[in-house]
Design a protein around this motif. Structure first.
Motif, PDB file in Angstrom:
ATOM      1  N   THR A  27       0.848  -1.191   0.000  1.00 48.23           N
ATOM      2  CA  THR A  27       0.000   0.000   0.000  1.00 48.23           C
ATOM      3  C   THR A  27       0.880   1.237   0.000  1.00 48.23           C
ATOM      4  OG1 THR A  27      -1.737  -1.162   1.192  1.00 48.23           O
ATOM      5  CG2 THR A  27      -1.838   1.225   1.233  1.00 48.23           C
ATOM      6  N   LEU A  28       0.639   2.087  -0.956  1.00 52.16           N
ATOM      7  CA  LEU A  28       1.427   3.301  -1.131  1.00 52.16           C
ATOM      8  C   LEU A  28       0.476   4.476  -1.261  1.00 52.16           C
ATOM      9  CD1 LEU A  28       3.427   1.979  -4.211  1.00 52.16           C
ATOM     10  CD2 LEU A  28       4.195   1.878  -1.855  1.00 52.16           C
ATOM     11  N   THR A  29       0.971   5.645  -0.926  1.00 53.70           N
ATOM     12  CA  THR A  29       0.207   6.849  -1.246  1.00 53.70           C
ATOM     13  C   THR A  29       0.912   7.492  -2.426  1.00 53.70           C
ATOM     14  OG1 THR A  29      -0.461   7.124   1.037  1.00 53.70           O
ATOM     15  CG2 THR A  29      -0.654   9.058  -0.373  1.00 53.70           C
ATOM     16  N   ILE A  30       0.251   7.470  -3.569  1.00 53.97           N
ATOM     17  CA  ILE A  30       0.878   7.959  -4.793  1.00 53.97           C
ATOM     18  C   ILE A  30       0.177   9.230  -5.240  1.00 53.97           C
ATOM     19  CG2 ILE A  30       1.510   7.401  -7.165  1.00 53.97           C
ATOM     20  CD1 ILE A  30       1.610   4.516  -6.364  1.00 53.97           C
ATOM     21  N   ASN A  31       0.913  10.305  -5.252  1.00 56.12           N
ATOM     22  CA  ASN A  31       0.357  11.608  -5.638  1.00 56.12           C
ATOM     23  C   ASN A  31      -0.936  11.906  -4.878  1.00 56.12           C
ATOM     24  OD1 ASN A  31       2.495  11.793  -7.416  1.00 56.12           O
ATOM     25  ND2 ASN A  31       1.327  10.929  -9.122  1.00 56.12           N
ATOM     26  N   GLY A  32      -0.904  11.565  -3.585  1.00 54.64           N
ATOM     27  CA  GLY A  32      -2.035  11.903  -2.720  1.00 54.64           C
ATOM     28  C   GLY A  32      -3.130  10.848  -2.665  1.00 54.64           C
ATOM     29  N   SER A  33      -3.045   9.808  -3.511  1.00 47.37           N
ATOM     30  CA  SER A  33      -4.074   8.758  -3.474  1.00 47.37           C
ATOM     31  C   SER A  33      -3.493   7.475  -2.906  1.00 47.37           C
ATOM     32  CB  SER A  33      -4.594   8.439  -4.878  1.00 47.37           C
ATOM     33  OG  SER A  33      -5.146   9.573  -5.458  1.00 47.37           O
ATOM     34  N   ARG A  34      -4.242   6.873  -2.005  1.00 44.92           N
ATOM     35  CA  ARG A  34      -3.787   5.613  -1.425  1.00 44.92           C
ATOM     36  C   ARG A  34      -4.096   4.479  -2.398  1.00 44.92           C
ATOM     37  NH1 ARG A  34      -2.717   3.951   3.972  1.00 44.92           N
ATOM     38  NH2 ARG A  34      -3.798   1.993   4.386  1.00 44.92           N
ATOM     39  N   LYS A  35      -3.094   3.671  -2.673  1.00 51.10           N
ATOM     40  CA  LYS A  35      -3.278   2.556  -3.625  1.00 51.10           C
ATOM     41  C   LYS A  35      -2.747   1.280  -2.998  1.00 51.10           C
ATOM     42  CE  LYS A  35      -3.902   5.382  -7.332  1.00 51.10           C
ATOM     43  NZ  LYS A  35      -5.176   5.533  -7.992  1.00 51.10           N
ATOM     44  N   THR A  36      -3.489   0.198  -3.182  1.00 54.74           N
ATOM     45  CA  THR A  36      -2.980  -1.114  -2.758  1.00 54.74           C
ATOM     46  C   THR A  36      -2.820  -1.975  -4.004  1.00 54.74           C
ATOM     47  OG1 THR A  36      -4.032  -0.938  -0.607  1.00 54.74           O
ATOM     48  CG2 THR A  36      -3.417  -3.139  -1.326  1.00 54.74           C
ATOM     49  N   LEU A  37      -1.637  -2.544  -4.129  1.00 55.03           N
ATOM     50  CA  LEU A  37      -1.344  -3.371  -5.302  1.00 55.03           C
ATOM     51  C   LEU A  37      -0.940  -4.755  -4.843  1.00 55.03           C
ATOM     52  CD1 LEU A  37       1.388  -1.077  -6.881  1.00 55.03           C
ATOM     53  CD2 LEU A  37      -1.060  -0.810  -7.055  1.00 55.03           C
ATOM     54  N   ARG A  38      -1.158  -5.731  -5.685  1.00 52.62           N
ATOM     55  CA  ARG A  38      -0.679  -7.094  -5.402  1.00 52.62           C
ATOM     56  C   ARG A  38       0.440  -7.366  -6.392  1.00 52.62           C
ATOM     57  NH1 ARG A  38      -3.869 -12.021  -3.086  1.00 52.62           N
ATOM     58  NH2 ARG A  38      -3.682 -10.566  -1.381  1.00 52.62           N
ATOM     59  N   VAL A  39       1.651  -7.492  -5.872  1.00 55.42           N
ATOM     60  CA  VAL A  39       2.807  -7.605  -6.776  1.00 55.42           C
ATOM     61  C   VAL A  39       3.700  -8.767  -6.358  1.00 55.42           C
ATOM     62  CG1 VAL A  39       2.896  -5.133  -7.318  1.00 55.42           C
ATOM     63  CG2 VAL A  39       4.175  -5.994  -5.348  1.00 55.42           C
ATOM     64  N   ALA A  89       8.645   0.288  -0.525  1.00 56.33           N
ATOM     65  CA  ALA A  89       7.983   1.584  -0.400  1.00 56.33           C
ATOM     66  C   ALA A  89       6.664   1.469   0.364  1.00 56.33           C
ATOM     67  CB  ALA A  89       7.746   2.187  -1.785  1.00 56.33           C
ATOM     68  N   GLU A  90       6.418   0.294   0.945  1.00 58.05           N
ATOM     69  CA  GLU A  90       5.180   0.074   1.720  1.00 58.05           C
ATOM     70  C   GLU A  90       4.959   1.216   2.716  1.00 58.05           C
ATOM     71  OE1 GLU A  90       2.708  -2.194   1.883  1.00 58.05           O
ATOM     72  OE2 GLU A  90       1.915  -1.294   3.720  1.00 58.05           O
ATOM     73  N   GLY A  91       3.780   1.773   2.680  1.00 61.24           N
ATOM     74  CA  GLY A  91       3.410   2.814   3.647  1.00 61.24           C
ATOM     75  C   GLY A  91       3.992   4.181   3.358  1.00 61.24           C
ATOM     76  N   ARG A  92       4.761   4.310   2.294  1.00 65.61           N
ATOM     77  CA  ARG A  92       5.414   5.596   2.018  1.00 65.61           C
ATOM     78  C   ARG A  92       4.627   6.437   1.034  1.00 65.61           C
ATOM     79  NH1 ARG A  92      10.744   5.546   3.964  1.00 65.61           N
ATOM     80  NH2 ARG A  92      11.263   3.496   4.772  1.00 65.61           N
ATOM     81  N   THR A  93       5.083   7.671   0.920  1.00 63.30           N
ATOM     82  CA  THR A  93       4.434   8.620   0.026  1.00 63.30           C
ATOM     83  C   THR A  93       5.292   8.768  -1.222  1.00 63.30           C
ATOM     84  OG1 THR A  93       3.458   9.803   1.857  1.00 63.30           O
ATOM     85  CG2 THR A  93       3.731  11.030  -0.174  1.00 63.30           C
ATOM     86  N   VAL A  94       4.702   8.499  -2.356  1.00 64.71           N
ATOM     87  CA  VAL A  94       5.440   8.554  -3.617  1.00 64.71           C
ATOM     88  C   VAL A  94       4.887   9.707  -4.460  1.00 64.71           C
ATOM     89  CG1 VAL A  94       6.035   7.274  -5.728  1.00 64.71           C
ATOM     90  CG2 VAL A  94       5.727   6.042  -3.560  1.00 64.71           C
ATOM     91  N   THR A  95       5.796  10.507  -4.980  1.00 64.49           N
ATOM     92  CA  THR A  95       5.376  11.574  -5.892  1.00 64.49           C
ATOM     93  C   THR A  95       6.045  11.343  -7.231  1.00 64.49           C
ATOM     94  OG1 THR A  95       5.246  13.105  -4.028  1.00 64.49           O
ATOM     95  CG2 THR A  95       5.226  14.075  -6.233  1.00 64.49           C
ATOM     96  N   THR A  96       5.241  11.322  -8.268  1.00 62.41           N
ATOM     97  CA  THR A  96       5.759  11.151  -9.622  1.00 62.41           C
ATOM     98  C   THR A  96       5.524  12.448 -10.401  1.00 62.41           C
ATOM     99  OG1 THR A  96       3.691  10.407 -10.598  1.00 62.41           O
ATOM    100  CG2 THR A  96       5.034   8.729  -9.519  1.00 62.41           C
ATOM    101  N   ILE A  97       5.978  12.450 -11.629  1.00 64.50           N
ATOM    102  CA  ILE A  97       5.806  13.646 -12.462  1.00 64.50           C
ATOM    103  C   ILE A  97       4.317  14.000 -12.605  1.00 64.50           C
ATOM    104  CG2 ILE A  97       5.751  12.339 -14.646  1.00 64.50           C
ATOM    105  CD1 ILE A  97       7.526  15.718 -14.128  1.00 64.50           C
TER     106      ILE A  97
END
Ligand code: FES
Ligand code: FES
Length: 183
Positions: A27-39, A89-97
């Motif tokens: 689970t990551l927060t990407i550009n302000g949105s929380r997302k859960t992925l199965r990888v 990156a679990e639990g972290r905040t990710v900012t992309t372009i």
């Protein structure tokens, strides 16, 4: 009489292929949105963004930590997403372009890159801009040489370096002016 020569005859137990590892939820927060992925555990953050979330703004160049095209910000720090596992990156905040603009308003670095014509093919540009955001936040650059040194992990095969430095310099100077104007 000929002797059998297969593995069984050499006393090795027959090995079953290893079962595939379990997929993992991240689970990551990407550009302000929380997302859960199965990888799969070995999925890079870059592939998680591009292949699982269809966020193709972050580019894959070398996939080996050598070109900077995949730079994103994790908790505000610039990293090569090709060298980072998504699960790290679990639990972290990710900012992309995709997350730098505010609505219709471009980030000042995006504006400066346009103004200074700081790209040609544009392939390195998302990484250059994310890296520049992180570099300015680090606060160590004072001169053009500093910018060149601190941005040296971001390659541009089109050779737009002078324009990239000029764009970053403009934003750096304008931030310094604002900070200098603070009481
Ligand atoms: S794609 Fe990550 S550094 Fe080149
Ligand atoms: S603008 Fe083409 S690689 Fe940088």
């Amino acid at each position: 009489m000929s002797q059998p020569t297969g593995p069984a005859s050499q006393g090795h137990a027959h090995k079953q292929p290893a079962p595939p590892p379990d997929l993992m939820d991240v689970t990551l927060t990407i550009n302000g949105s929380r997302k859960t992925l199965r990888v799969a555990p070995w999925t890079s953050l870059l592939d998680a963004l591009r292949l699982h979330l269809d966020m193709t703004g972050t580019k894959k160049g070398c996939d080996h930590g050598q070109c900077g095209a995949c730079t994103v910000l994790v908790d505000g720090r610039r990293i090569n997403s090709c060298l980072t596992l998504a699960v790290m990156a679990e639990g972290r905040t990710v900012t992309t372009i995709e997350g730098l603009a505010s609505g219709d308003a471009l980030h000042p670095l995006q504006e400066a890159f346009v103004e200074h014509d700081a790209f040609q093919c544009g392939y390195c540009t998302p990484g250059q801009i994310c890296s520049a955001v992180g570099m300015l936040e680090e606060g160590h650059a004072r001169t053009d040489d500093d910018i060149r040194e601190l941005m040296s992990g971001n390659l541009c095969r089109c050779g737009a370096y002078p324009n990239i430095v000029a764009a970053i310099r403009q934003v750096m100077d304008s931030q310094a002016q604002k900070d200098g104007g603070k009481p």
